[in-house]
Design a protein around this motif. Structure first.
Motif, mmCIF file in Angstrom:
data_model
loop_
_atom_site.group_PDB
_atom_site.id
_atom_site.type_symbol
_atom_site.label_atom_id
_atom_site.label_comp_id
_atom_site.label_asym_id
_atom_site.label_seq_id
_atom_site.Cartn_x
_atom_site.Cartn_y
_atom_site.Cartn_z
ATOM 1 N N THR B 77 1.057 -1.515 -0.167
ATOM 2 C CA THR B 77 -0.313 0.130 -0.153
ATOM 3 C C THR B 77 0.835 0.966 -0.002
ATOM 4 O O THR B 77 0.786 2.443 -0.472
ATOM 5 N N GLN B 78 1.759 1.135 0.607
ATOM 6 C CA GLN B 78 2.812 2.749 1.073
ATOM 7 C C GLN B 78 3.342 3.040 -0.463
ATOM 8 O O GLN B 78 3.420 3.896 -1.012
ATOM 9 N N ILE B 82 -2.078 5.789 -4.202
ATOM 10 C CA ILE B 82 -3.371 5.797 -4.057
ATOM 11 C C ILE B 82 -4.083 6.516 -3.008
ATOM 12 O O ILE B 82 -4.048 6.823 -1.876
ATOM 13 N N LEU B 91 -9.969 8.595 11.782
ATOM 14 C CA LEU B 91 -9.223 9.333 11.682
ATOM 15 C C LEU B 91 -8.888 8.745 12.865
ATOM 16 O O LEU B 91 -8.555 8.233 13.759
ATOM 17 N N PHE B 92 -7.523 9.712 12.983
ATOM 18 C CA PHE B 92 -6.204 9.124 14.186
ATOM 19 C C PHE B 92 -6.751 10.459 15.376
ATOM 20 O O PHE B 92 -6.583 11.516 15.074
ATOM 21 N N PRO B 93 -6.931 9.000 16.075
ATOM 22 C CA PRO B 93 -7.909 9.479 17.862
ATOM 23 C C PRO B 93 -6.560 10.686 18.120
ATOM 24 O O PRO B 93 -7.282 11.511 18.874
ATOM 25 N N ASN B 94 -5.739 10.549 18.157
ATOM 26 C CA ASN B 94 -4.652 11.170 18.804
ATOM 27 C C ASN B 94 -4.228 12.061 18.497
ATOM 28 O O ASN B 94 -3.160 12.512 18.956
ATOM 29 N N MET B 95 -4.147 12.270 16.760
ATOM 30 C CA MET B 95 -3.775 13.716 16.500
ATOM 31 C C MET B 95 -4.944 14.473 15.739
ATOM 32 O O MET B 95 -5.871 14.210 15.493
ATOM 33 N N THR B 96 -4.388 16.199 15.475
ATOM 34 C CA THR B 96 -5.265 16.914 15.181
ATOM 35 C C THR B 96 -4.880 16.725 13.362
ATOM 36 O O THR B 96 -4.876 16.192 13.189
ATOM 37 N N LEU B 103 0.719 13.820 7.818
ATOM 38 C CA LEU B 103 1.619 12.484 8.690
ATOM 39 C C LEU B 103 1.580 12.128 7.047
ATOM 40 O O LEU B 103 3.224 11.564 6.742
ATOM 41 N N PRO B 104 1.490 12.421 5.268
ATOM 42 C CA PRO B 104 1.854 11.897 4.456
ATOM 43 C C PRO B 104 3.370 12.653 4.560
ATOM 44 O O PRO B 104 4.353 11.633 3.464
ATOM 45 N N TRP B 105 3.478 13.485 5.075
ATOM 46 C CA TRP B 105 4.850 14.497 4.847
ATOM 47 C C TRP B 105 5.839 14.546 5.738
ATOM 48 O O TRP B 105 6.582 14.313 5.836
ATOM 49 N N SER B 106 5.300 13.687 7.015
ATOM 50 C CA SER B 106 5.846 14.069 8.424
ATOM 51 C C SER B 106 7.696 13.007 7.674
ATOM 52 O O SER B 106 6.555 12.038 7.929
ATOM 53 N N GLY B 107 8.280 13.351 8.563
ATOM 54 C CA GLY B 107 9.588 11.947 8.173
ATOM 55 C C GLY B 107 10.043 12.180 7.125
ATOM 56 O O GLY B 107 11.454 11.758 6.473
#
Lengths: 227, 116
Positions: B77-78, B82, B91-96, B103-107
Motif C-alpha cells: 500500500t505504501q 493512491i 480519523l486518528f484519535p491521537n492527532m489534530t 502525516l503523509p509528509w512527516s519524516g
C-alpha cells in the motif's frame, strides 16, 4: 528506618524498574507481532508467553537455577566468556523477573492492539507510512491506557515476586535481598517489627499504584482516547 | 491509466462467490461502481489499494505494475500513490486535523514534499 531497610527497598525498586524497562522494549514488539499474527504459531506463542501466569514460580526458578548454575553447561559458558553470573546475582534477578512478568506486559498491550480498528493502520499505510512509523505514530499513541496498564502491572508484579527470587537469588543484602524476601527472613527470625515495616510499605505502595492506574485510565476513557 | 484484472473468491453469508473483473480507467475518466451490499465493491477498492491480495490478478498503474500474481509482484500500500476514503472511520484519535493532514509528509525531506 535503618540503612538495611532503605537498601532493601531501593534494591526492590531498582529491580522492578530495570525489569519493566526491558519488558517495555521486549513486550511492545512481541505484543504487536502476536496481535497481527495469523498462523498456527500464534496459540503456541501465546501459551508460552502466558505460562508464568499459571506455573508455580518455583518451577521457573528451579529451571533458571539449573540452567545458569556456574559449574556446568550454559551457566559455566556465560561465566567464562562474559564473566556473567546469573544465579545469586542482581542480573539473574532481572532475567528471572523479565520472564516472570512477561505476560503482565504483553497481554494488555496485545489486547490494546487487537481492539484498535484495523482501518487506522490501513489508512496510515495508504498515506505512505511504513509499518514501523505506523506503529509509533498511530498505533502506540492510541493504546496509551494499555501501555500504562502493562508497565504498572509488570512493575508491581516484580515487586511482589517471591518464589523465583528465592530460588535463584537467595538473600544477599544489597544484591538479591528484595522486600518480599526480607519479610520472609524477618518472620523466620521472629523479628515481627521489621516484617511489619516492610509489609506496610508494600501494602500502601500497592494500593497507591493501582489507584493511580485506575484513576489515569478513567481520565483516558473520559477524554475518549484523545491525549 | 489503470488497467486491472482481478479474480478473488469471497465468502459471504449467502455462500461462496467470486469477484471476477477486468477493466481499464483512462485519465480524466470517473469510474463509479455500484451494486448490492456484499457484492465486492469495498473488496475491489481494498485490492486496488493493496490492503487485500487477490487470489489472481494483474494491476497496472501507468507504467508501474502494482500487482502481478503470476510473477509474484505485490507493491505494498505504501508504494502505491493512491488515496482511499474509508467507509466507517479512519480519523486518528491521537492527532489534530493539522497533524493528520501532515502525516503523509512527516519524516520526509522538504525537497521530497515539494516534489510530490
Amino acid at each position: 528506618m535503618n540503612e538495611a531497610f532503605l537498601e532493601t527497598l531501593w534494591l526492590t525498586f531498582r529491580l522492578a524498574s530495570t525489569a519493566t524497562l526491558i519488558l517495555v522494549m521486549l513486550g511492545i514488539p512481541l505484543a504487536y507481532g502476536l496481535a497481527s499474527a495469523k498462523s498456527w504459531r500464534k496459540p503456541a506463542l501465546e501459551a508460552l508467553v502466558s505460562m508464568p501466569l499459571v506455573l508455580p514460580p518455583t518451577v521457573l526458578g528451579f529451571y533458571l537455577l539449573i540452567a545458569f548454575s556456574p559449574d556446568k553447561g550454559l551457566g559455566r559458558w556465560l561465566l567464562e566468556q562474559f564473566d556473567l553470573r546469573l544465579v545469586f546475582s542482581f542480573s539473574g534477578l532481572v532475567l528471572g523477573s523479565v520472564l516472570y512478568s512477561l505476560p503482565f506486559m504483553v497481554q494488555p498491550i496485545q489486547a490494546g492492539f487487537e481492539n484498535l480498528p484495523s482501518h487506522l493502520a490501513e489508512a496510515s499505510y495508504s498515506l505512505g507510512k511504513s509499518r514501523r512509523s505506523t506503529l509509533f505514530r498511530v498505533l502506540l499513541p492510541n493504546i496509551k491506557p494499555a501501555l500504562l496498564t502493562g508497565m504498572v502491572l509488570s512493575f508491581a508484579h516484580t515487586v511482589g515476586e517471591f518464589g523465583v527470587i528465592l530460588m535463584i537469588g537467595g538473600n544477599i543484602p544489597g544484591e538479591t535481598r528484595v522486600a518480599s524476601i526480607a519479610i520472609y527472613d524477618e518472620v523466620e527470625g521472629l523479628n515481627y517489627a521489621a516484617a511489619h515495616q516492610y509489609a506496610l510499605v508494600l501494602v500502601v505502595f500497592t494500593f497507591l499504584i493501582l489507584l493511580g492506574v485506575f484513576g489515569i485510565n478513567r481520565s483516558f476513557a473520559k477524554k475518549g482516547g484523545r491525549a | 491509466m489503470i488497467r486491472a484484472q482481478i479474480f478473488h473468491p469471497l465468502w459471504l453469508a449467502a455462500g461462496r462467490m467470486s469477484l471476477d473483473l477486468e477493466f481499464e480507467v483512462h485519465p480524466g475518466e470517473l469510474l463509479a461502481v455500484y451494486g448490492p451490499s456484499g457484492s465486492g465493491k469495498t473488496t475491489l477498492l481494498r485490492i486496488l489499494a493493496g490492503l487485500v491480495k487477490p487470489e489472481r490478478g494483474h494491476i497496472r498503474f501507468g507504467e508501474e505494475i502494482w500487482l502481478d500474481t503470476d510473477s509474484g509482484i505485490l507493491v505494498p500500500t505504501q508504494g502505491r500513490r493512491i488515496g482511499l476514503v474509508f467507509q466507517d472511520y479512519a480519523l486518528f484519535p491521537n492527532m489534530t486535523v493539522r497533524k493528520t493532514s501532515n502525516l503523509p509528509w512527516s519524516g520526509t525531506s522538504r525537497k521530497r514534499r515539494l516534489g510530490n
